[in-house]
Design a protein around this motif. Structure first.
Motif, PDB file in Angstrom:
ATOM      1  N   GLY A  25      30.089   1.788  -9.266  1.00 53.49           N
ATOM      2  CA  GLY A  25      29.802   2.826 -10.244  1.00 53.49           C
ATOM      3  C   GLY A  25      28.898   2.358 -11.372  1.00 53.49           C
ATOM      4  N   LEU A  26      28.884   1.080 -11.630  1.00 55.99           N
ATOM      5  CA  LEU A  26      28.055   0.532 -12.706  1.00 55.99           C
ATOM      6  C   LEU A  26      26.732  -0.039 -12.205  1.00 55.99           C
ATOM      7  CD1 LEU A  26      30.820  -1.301 -14.748  1.00 55.99           C
ATOM      8  CD2 LEU A  26      29.848   0.963 -15.160  1.00 55.99           C
ATOM      9  N   ARG A  27      26.617  -0.230 -10.900  1.00 58.08           N
ATOM     10  CA  ARG A  27      25.394  -0.819 -10.346  1.00 58.08           C
ATOM     11  C   ARG A  27      24.288   0.239 -10.336  1.00 58.08           C
ATOM     12  NH1 ARG A  27      27.231  -3.238  -5.803  1.00 58.08           N
ATOM     13  NH2 ARG A  27      27.382  -1.397  -4.860  1.00 58.08           N
ATOM     14  N   GLN A  28      23.311   0.046 -11.179  1.00 60.17           N
ATOM     15  CA  GLN A  28      22.182   0.977 -11.295  1.00 60.17           C
ATOM     16  C   GLN A  28      20.889   0.196 -11.189  1.00 60.17           C
ATOM     17  OE1 GLN A  28      22.882   4.251 -11.443  1.00 60.17           O
ATOM     18  NE2 GLN A  28      25.037   3.732 -11.519  1.00 60.17           N
ATOM     19  N   GLY A  29      19.879   0.832 -10.639  1.00 57.56           N
ATOM     20  CA  GLY A  29      18.582   0.195 -10.502  1.00 57.56           C
ATOM     21  C   GLY A  29      17.840   0.141 -11.828  1.00 57.56           C
TER      22      GLY A  29
END
Length: 123
Positions: A25-29
């Protein structure tokens, strides 16, 4: 973000993990924050102050964090008919993944016909 290649570039990092857990949920590009502002333009043109935009971004991140878990299945009292749940969002991350795009409110997927249902098979 999932249907347009330009936006998928920034969001594909979120779907690239081998494990489905809260860290997903926190992994963003890196590119994704550069594109998010586009969705706020209509609200800004209506004259809304920027503070609610920031509050929405923070609350949305918190909500996205908790629905990326295998620990929660169904919500009580029929809440899963209105709100996106971990069970519904798992369908979004499984192949082919072209369902359950909702962030917080699953009613949008119900309205636009993109709601996918988890089918449990019994041997």
């Amino acid at each position: 973000m999932h249907e347009w290649h330009v936006m998928w570039i920034g969001h594909s990092v979120h779907h690239s993990g081998e494990d489905y857990n809260m860290a997903t949920g926190l992994r963003q590009g890196v590119v994704q924050p550069m594109m998010g502002w586009i969705f706020y333009i209509p609200l800004a043109l209506l004259g809304l102050h920027p503070a609610p935009f920031r509050a929405h971004a923070q609350l949305n991140t918190l909500y996205m964090y908790w629905i990326h878990t295998d620990l929660v299945n169904r919500l009580p009292l029929g809440l899963e008919y209105i709100f996106n749940t971990p069970m519904a969002h798992r369908m979004h991350h499984r192949p082919p993944g072209n369902c359950n795009y909702a962030g917080m409110l699953i009613i949008w997927d119900r309205m636009f016909g993109t709601k996918g249902f988890l089918v449990l098979f019994q041997p």
